[in-house]
Design a protein around this motif. Structure first.
Motif, PDB file in Angstrom:
ATOM      1  N   SER A 107      30.879  97.337 -62.381  1.00  0.00           N
ATOM      2  CA  SER A 107      30.075  97.239 -62.807  1.00  0.00           C
ATOM      3  C   SER A 107      28.667  98.491 -61.711  1.00  0.00           C
ATOM      4  CB  SER A 107      28.925  95.605 -62.164  1.00  0.00           C
ATOM      5  OG  SER A 107      27.151  95.712 -62.994  1.00  0.00           O
ATOM      6  N   ALA A 123      25.714  97.936 -67.781  1.00  0.00           N
ATOM      7  CA  ALA A 123      26.630  97.739 -66.328  1.00  0.00           C
ATOM      8  C   ALA A 123      25.655  96.441 -65.691  1.00  0.00           C
ATOM      9  CB  ALA A 123      26.579  99.337 -65.115  1.00  0.00           C
ATOM     10  N   ARG A 124      24.435  96.796 -65.517  1.00  0.00           N
ATOM     11  CA  ARG A 124      23.776  95.218 -65.312  1.00  0.00           C
ATOM     12  C   ARG A 124      24.021  93.487 -66.154  1.00  0.00           C
ATOM     13  NH1 ARG A 124      21.832  95.659 -60.589  1.00  0.00           N
ATOM     14  NH2 ARG A 124      20.544  94.239 -60.599  1.00  0.00           N
ATOM     15  N   MET A 126      27.256  93.898 -67.185  1.00  0.00           N
ATOM     16  CA  MET A 126      28.119  93.204 -66.030  1.00  0.00           C
ATOM     17  C   MET A 126      28.258  92.034 -64.419  1.00  0.00           C
ATOM     18  SD  MET A 126      29.767  96.508 -67.431  1.00  0.00           S
ATOM     19  CE  MET A 126      31.639  97.077 -65.873  1.00  0.00           C
ATOM     20  N   LEU A 127      27.103  92.808 -64.510  1.00  0.00           N
ATOM     21  CA  LEU A 127      26.560  91.978 -63.056  1.00  0.00           C
ATOM     22  C   LEU A 127      26.545  90.510 -63.552  1.00  0.00           C
ATOM     23  CD1 LEU A 127      25.994  91.817 -60.093  1.00  0.00           C
ATOM     24  CD2 LEU A 127      23.991  93.100 -60.424  1.00  0.00           C
TER      25      LEU A 127
END
Length: 415
Positions: A107, A123-124, A126-127
């Protein structure tokens, strides 16, 4: 008080590999690796707050659109905890934690090299999986690594990563972003998570679950009176806290009339005393989960209501921030301990629902706070927040009396 080992259901949760780890010197470093992982995760979660305008300009979106970097992980985390615990089945919890740390690395690296905002949102998201999964698995895993008498201390060490990220992680990320650009902040946090991964691969023992947890098992906490009380209290407690916490900086500026340097100093004080409060909470929870939760609620309500009548200036502001910060440190330890004590035979299911309750309350609190600030001002928001927290205290004080069952964090003799 009985130890968890006196509960036959709880016996299934103590696995031979984890028991073996307790007698080795690697147990506390292993707990420490989970704690540092918490630090990296929370730093990543809130990093866009200090870098929002820079990221918005870099990816050519408005500030309002950039705010989705905070909202979307929280929404996903509310569903990720319960979903991941079912999807994990009988998978070794060591493997689960390592997978979550690996996802945290991915991420951060994806965010660091994101060519556009759509990639950043991936990416966020995934976080968000990391946040929901970590809070579901990490507390129970940490308490399996140490002797019974040290369970509360292990849990407080893991949760101290939250306060440490508030004190050091988010400001450091903002500082790095100012010097080297916002992408560098994500890259450095990703490198820290990579270091954590190496340590976890080295030190974490095998922790296979006694059995797979199905969707029906997630209903177990909802059938336990103390878990029901805890989840109800969480909704008022956390909604009240975040309705006010979102506007802590404007409170210090507008109500207490403090200059930017003084505001920055008090925000650091807030995080520092919260960090200390987390370890105090670990000791208090080992004695009484209910008492610690009630203390945290009363302290937070006092700080919120006091902010509206104590006057302006640095000293009144410091008093409010100090009380609020200590309460902030107690909150995650107390509520996590409450759920582990309420459902000692299904701690991961309890934590999954606790994560969902937290995220729903955070989103609700931020919404309530925003509407109230826009309509009535910051002082009225503090009063409303204080009332919500007092309701939580009333729930804990009147309904939160345990009726049997073995507390998960009982302090036993070291024999």
């Amino acid at each position: 008080m009985n130890s968890p080992s006196s509960n036959p259901c709880a016996d299934d949760l103590v696995h031979e590999p984890a028991e073996a780890a307790r007698s080795t010197r690697s147990a506390w470093p292993a707990v420490g690796s989970i704690a540092v992982g918490t630090f990296a995760m929370v730093s990543t979660e809130f990093m866009p707050i200090g870098l929002l305008t820079d990221i918005a300009r870099g990816l050519d979106v408005s500030d309002g659109t950039a705010g989705l970097m905070i909202t979307m992980p929280g929404v996903l985390a509310a569903f990720a905890g319960p979903a991941l615990i079912v999807a994990s089945g009988r998978l070794d919890r060591r493997t689960v934690l390592i997978a979550l740390t690996s996802l945290l690395i991915a991420s951060n690296l994806l965010a660091a090299f994101a060519p556009n905002f759509a990639t950043m949102l991936v990416a966020r998201l995934m976080l968000g999986l990391c946040v929901g999964g970590f809070w579901t698995f990490a507390p129970a895993a940490a308490t399996q690594l140490v002797p019974d008498a040290s369970k509360a201390r292990a849990m407080s060490l893991v949760l101290a990563g939250v306060s440490a990220a508030t004190v050091l992680g988010v400001p450091a990320g903002s500082f790095l972003g100012t010097l080297f650009g916002w992408r560098a902040s994500f890259a450095v946090t990703g490198a820290l998570a990579a270091l954590v991964l190496v340590v976890q691969l080295w030190l974490l023992p095998a922790m296979p679950p006694a059995r797979a947890i199905g969707a029906r098992d997630l209903l177990t906490p909802l059938t336990r009176r103390m878990a029901q009380v805890g989840l109800l209290a969480v909704l008022f407690f956390i909604a009240g806290h975040f309705a006010a916490y979102t506007y802590l900086k404007p409170l210090l500026q507008q109500v207490f009339g403090l200059a930017p340097n003084s505001v920055s100093a008090l925000l650091l004080v807030y995080g520092a005393v919260g960090f200390i409060g987390t370890f105090i909470g670990g000791s208090l929870v080992a004695r009484s989960v209910r008492g610690t939760t009630l203390l945290a609620a009363l302290m937070l309500a006092t700080a919120l209501l006091l902010s509206t009548v104590i006057g302006s200036g640095l000293v009144p502001g410091a008093i409010v921030v100090f009380i609020w910060g200590v309460a902030f440190g107690l909150i995650p330890v107390a509520l996590t301990g409450w759920m582990m004590e309420a459902v000692p035979d299904a701690p991961e299911a309890g934590q999954a629902l606790l994560v969902s309750g937290f995220q729903v309350a955070i989103a609700s609190g931020a919404l309530i706070g925003g509407v109230t600030v826009d309509s009535y001002g910051i002082s009225h928001t503090m009063v409303l927040s204080g009332v919500l927290v007092l309701i939580a205290a009333l729930i804990v004080g009147t309904l939160g009396r345990a009726r049997g069952g073995a507390p998960a964090l009982a302090v036993t003799s070291p024999e």
